[in-house]
Design a protein around this motif. Structure first.
Motif, PDB file in Angstrom:
ATOM      1  N   VAL A   1      -2.239   6.127 -36.247  1.00  0.00           N
ATOM      2  CA  VAL A   1      -3.623   5.664 -36.324  1.00  0.00           C
ATOM      3  C   VAL A   1      -3.598   4.279 -36.951  1.00  0.00           C
ATOM      4  N   THR A   2      -4.039   3.276 -36.220  1.00  0.00           N
ATOM      5  CA  THR A   2      -4.001   1.894 -36.683  1.00  0.00           C
ATOM      6  C   THR A   2      -5.400   1.281 -36.617  1.00  0.00           C
ATOM      7  N   GLY A   3      -5.617   0.289 -37.475  1.00  0.00           N
ATOM      8  CA  GLY A   3      -6.895  -0.421 -37.501  1.00  0.00           C
ATOM      9  C   GLY A   3      -6.939  -1.383 -38.668  1.00  0.00           C
ATOM     10  N   ASN A   4      -8.009  -2.167 -38.726  1.00  0.00           N
ATOM     11  CA  ASN A   4      -8.183  -3.139 -39.805  1.00  0.00           C
ATOM     12  C   ASN A   4      -8.963  -2.562 -40.978  1.00  0.00           C
ATOM     13  N   ASN A   5      -9.895  -1.661 -40.698  1.00  0.00           N
ATOM     14  CA  ASN A   5     -10.735  -1.086 -41.742  1.00  0.00           C
ATOM     15  C   ASN A   5     -10.058   0.170 -42.293  1.00  0.00           C
ATOM     16  N   VAL A   6      -9.656   0.119 -43.565  1.00  0.00           N
ATOM     17  CA  VAL A   6      -8.937   1.258 -44.141  1.00  0.00           C
ATOM     18  C   VAL A   6      -9.830   2.483 -44.229  1.00  0.00           C
ATOM     19  N   ASP A   7     -11.138   2.295 -44.382  1.00  0.00           N
ATOM     20  CA  ASP A   7     -12.034   3.451 -44.435  1.00  0.00           C
ATOM     21  C   ASP A   7     -12.063   4.190 -43.104  1.00  0.00           C
ATOM     22  N   ASP A   8     -12.165   3.451 -41.996  1.00  0.00           N
ATOM     23  CA  ASP A   8     -12.208   4.082 -40.679  1.00  0.00           C
ATOM     24  C   ASP A   8     -10.864   4.718 -40.321  1.00  0.00           C
ATOM     25  N   VAL A   9      -9.769   4.048 -40.679  1.00  0.00           N
ATOM     26  CA  VAL A   9      -8.446   4.582 -40.354  1.00  0.00           C
ATOM     27  C   VAL A   9      -8.191   5.878 -41.127  1.00  0.00           C
ATOM     28  N   SER A  10      -8.460   5.873 -42.418  1.00  0.00           N
ATOM     29  CA  SER A  10      -8.224   7.074 -43.218  1.00  0.00           C
ATOM     30  C   SER A  10      -9.179   8.199 -42.843  1.00  0.00           C
ATOM     31  N   ARG A  11     -10.433   7.848 -42.501  1.00  0.00           N
ATOM     32  CA  ARG A  11     -11.387   8.881 -42.097  1.00  0.00           C
ATOM     33  C   ARG A  11     -10.955   9.533 -40.780  1.00  0.00           C
TER      34      ARG A  11
END
Length: 220
Positions: A173-183
């Protein structure tokens, strides 16, 4: 007594007869608390009405801090200054939280975040399928514990879920926003949860194995 009342030896000896138990001591307020956030080279920070916008090589992230009584000032291109006036203990804790959020945004637009999840099963292999487009991706979890019920998960915009090429039964799971990635990782873990069985025996599920900025992963 209130939690703000300091310790009194009279309360220990006299108990409720001590007058300090009925006197309210005011909470001490700090006149001014400040913190700074360094903006690295190649990253641009903009602040308007407590809304911070961070632009970097990987994209743009915006976050509003209007719910926190904190002053956010762009002193220079390399520094953001945070200030809180007359803050109590709980308000002062928010100052460090705002600083951490901005630092996570800077890390997201420069390095990005990666969560690795492993699919564990004893008999029934867990199947993962993807539907939708890149901006509206849907992850479907099938055959968990042999169930005919499929679990569908909508992936937030800006987050990508894929299967690892080199490791079997591993998702990234990859992304720039750590909140969205962890969620997203937490929702996938919760979608494959063993219910009404002994979890010491039934260890099937999807578990986070590594997480952190890309290139700086730490084992969980």
């Amino acid at each position: 007594r209130s939690n703000t009342t300091p310790f009194c030896i009279g309360c220990v000896i006299a108990g409720p007869l001590c007058l300090s138990a009925y006197i309210h001591f005011p909470i001490m307020k700090l006149l001014l608390a400040t913190r700074d956030v360094e903006v690295p080279e190649g990253v641009t920070a903009e602040v308007k009405a407590r809304t911070v916008t961070i632009t970097g090589p990987r994209g743009v992230l915006t976050r509003s801090f209007k719910h926190v009584q904190v002053d956010i000032v762009k002193e220079s291109e390399e520094n953001l200054h945070l200030a809180m006036w007359f803050g109590q203990r709980k308000q002062l804790a928010c100052l460090r939280t705002v600083q951490s959020h901005i630092q996570n945004m800077i890390t997201g637009v420069t390095k990005g975040y990666l969560y690795k999840l492993r699919m564990a099963y004893a008999h029934f292999p867990i199947t993962i399928e993807f539907e939708g487009t890149a901006d509206a991706q849907i992850v479907i979890i099938k055959n968990f514990l042999g169930q005919r019920l499929n679990h569908a998960l909508k992936v937030p915009k800006g987050v990508t879920v894929s299967k690892s090429d080199d490791v079997k039964d591993q998702l990234e799971v990859t992304g720039n926003n750590v909140d969205d990635v962890s969620r997203t990782a937490a929702l996938m873990h919760g979608s494959a949860k063993v219910l009404r069985k002994d979890i010491r025996k039934f260890l099937d599920g999807i578990y986070v194995s590594e997480k952190g900025p890309i290139g700086e992963l730490a084992a969980v």
